[in-house]
Design an enzyme around this catalytic site. Structure first.
Site, PDB file in Angstrom:
ATOM      1  N   ARG A  90       0.833  -1.202   0.000  1.00  0.00           N
ATOM      2  CA  ARG A  90       0.000   0.000   0.000  1.00  0.00           C
ATOM      3  C   ARG A  90       0.873   1.258   0.000  1.00  0.00           C
ATOM      4  NH1 ARG A  90      -5.411  -1.529   3.579  1.00  0.00           N
ATOM      5  NH2 ARG A  90      -6.348  -2.869   1.988  1.00  0.00           N
ATOM      6  N   SER A  91       0.580   2.222   0.883  1.00  0.00           N
ATOM      7  CA  SER A  91       1.261   3.520   0.783  1.00  0.00           C
ATOM      8  C   SER A  91       2.723   3.489   1.192  1.00  0.00           C
ATOM      9  CB  SER A  91       0.519   4.572   1.603  1.00  0.00           C
ATOM     10  OG  SER A  91      -0.613   5.018   0.913  1.00  0.00           O
ATOM     11  N   ALA A  92       3.216   2.389   1.732  1.00  0.00           N
ATOM     12  CA  ALA A  92       4.661   2.284   1.911  1.00  0.00           C
ATOM     13  C   ALA A  92       5.365   2.363   0.555  1.00  0.00           C
ATOM     14  CB  ALA A  92       5.023   0.994   2.642  1.00  0.00           C
ATOM     15  N   LYS A  94       4.930   4.716  -1.473  1.00  0.00           N
ATOM     16  CA  LYS A  94       5.275   6.121  -1.708  1.00  0.00           C
ATOM     17  C   LYS A  94       6.738   6.417  -1.392  1.00  0.00           C
ATOM     18  CE  LYS A  94       0.685   8.271  -1.028  1.00  0.00           C
ATOM     19  NZ  LYS A  94      -0.210   7.143  -0.778  1.00  0.00           N
TER      20      LYS A  94
END
Length: 417
Positions: A90-92, A94
């Site tokens: 997921r947003s890791a 980014k």
């Protein structure tokens, strides 16, 4: 008793203990954690099932069998999480994606203080002509939402997303405030990289980062790697112990804000509607640098280790000292218009603070909604990654990840005492 595989170096045994407690007390189903210290691997652990749903089904079957007169086996054994199991983080993601524009800047290819329109002329529409490249990385561009959300098919077609954010009017005057660009970060970063390099951001990561370092890390998962990727599932966190002391009603949380369909929070996370099936091979194969990276904990930690020092196997270092300073110098701080709590961001990275506790004030990295976390702490020379397939209801401070971070902190403190 959970069967934990892997190893820890002397002095890091408390990390294994915390990892075990995540399964016994905090509801983990399948997970891995890795830590590098001064470029050397000191923690590499994994346990549980590669399919969180199958793990839950097996538990239910076990309970049914215990109550059955015949004791017949009605379930199947879940596929265990193994040394090479990778996971959508997921947003890791980014934090991996942010390295690309910073490395392009390091190579003289991208001016962080140039208007985005310099590289992407269409982006200047609807009052965005003064948005700077650095605003894309610091969640200050003002476009965390789309007036018309994209379907999963359009969100992943590499064309509709950039067109939508280019046409979108900002929610606030760019540069004057910050708010987490939960989904639109994908198209903002992906398109600026494509305009500068002629390559997709996933291809750039593969050719310039993952390939040279030999990392099991992908932004756009190849078909040959699909079978090794664990399946995500939403799981309930065990209830916290009841406190009998004075109870203070907490301030509004991101979960509260998400329940409001008109809030920036709901609209930002809902820029793709309906939310994609993260276990769909087509989704994993797409390139969404905000949300669908796939990695092992070992490779994600080693990536961060290579940001702050020479890689132990190849000698490569991804960030020059000046770039490392840029990554972790505070650019946005205070009330986050999307996450509704106070957040801190450097250029592309979330910084240590109450919303995202890391090892020290100098730490930088990124959490993933529901569990995953990866970061580096240059002062101690530490890189950390935790990945899980059991998605709990949190955005930035998962209790399982935080328990592991605290154990690493304790180990480092004990070794320095």
């Amino acid at each position: 008793m959970v069967d934990v595989q892997g190893r820890v170096a002397d002095g890091f045994e408390p990390v294994r203990d915390a990892f075990v407690r995540n399964f016994e007390q905090r509801g983990d189903r399948g997970a891995a954690v890795a830590v590098y210290a001064d470029g050397h691997k000191v923690v590499d652990l994994w346990a549980g099932s590669a399919d969180a749903d199958a793990d839950a089904d097996a538990d239910a079957d076990a309970g049914a069998d215990a109550a059955s007169v015949s004791g017949a086996d009605t379930g199947t054994t879940p596929e265990p999480w193994n040394e090479n199991t990778a996971q959508v983080v997921r947003s890791a993601t980014k934090g991996v994606a942010a390295a690309v524009p910073l490395m392009l800047h390091q190579r003289g290819r991208l001016d962080l203080d140039a208007p985005v329109r310099t590289y992407w002329p269409e982006f200047k529409a609807a009052g965005k002509d003064r948005v700077l490249v650095r605003h894309l990385l610091t969640h200050r561009a003002g476009v965390p939402v789309l007036d018309t959300p994209l379907s999963p098919a359009r969100a992943t077609d590499a064309v509709s997303g950039p067109e939508a954010v280019a046409a979108q009017a900002p929610e606030w005057e760019p540069g004057t405030a910050h708010g987490y660009h939960a989904q639109t970060y994908s198209w903002l970063l992906g398109e600026i990289v494509r305009r500068v390099t002629g390559r997709s951001i996933g291809r750039w990561v593969a050719e310039e980062i993952a390939g040279p370092l030999g990392l099991d890390l992908w932004l756009g998962l190849p078909v040959r790697e699909q079978a090794r990727t664990g399946r995500l599932a939403d799981v309930e966190a065990p209830p916290r112990p009841v406190s009998h002391g004075l109870r203070v009603r907490p301030k509004r949380t991101v979960t509260d804000a998400y329940r409001d369909p008109s809030s920036l929070t709901r609209r930002a996370f809902g820029a793709i509607d309906p939310l994609p099936d993260e276990n769909d091979p087509a989704y994993r194969a797409a390139e969404l640098p905000a949300s669908n990276g796939v990695a092992t904990a070992r490779s994600l930690a080693r990536f961060y280790a290579a940001l702050i020092g020479p890689d132990s196997s190849t000698g490569r270092r991804l960030f020059a000292p000046a770039t490392l300073t840029l990554a972790r110098t505070e650019e946005s701080a205070g009330p986050d218009r999307v996450l509704v709590v106070n957040t801190r961001f450097g250029l592309g990275y979330m910084l240590h603070g109450p919303a995202c506790p890391l090892l020290s004030p100098g730490s930088f990295g990124h959490p993933g909604r529901g569990g995953s976390l990866a970061f580096a702490d240059p002062e101690s020379g530490t890189a950390f990654a935790y990945v899980t397939n059991g998605m709990q209801k949190n955005v930035t401070a998962d209790p399982r990840a935080q328990a592991l971070v605290r154990s690493v902190h304790d180990c480092l403190t004990a070794q320095g005492s």
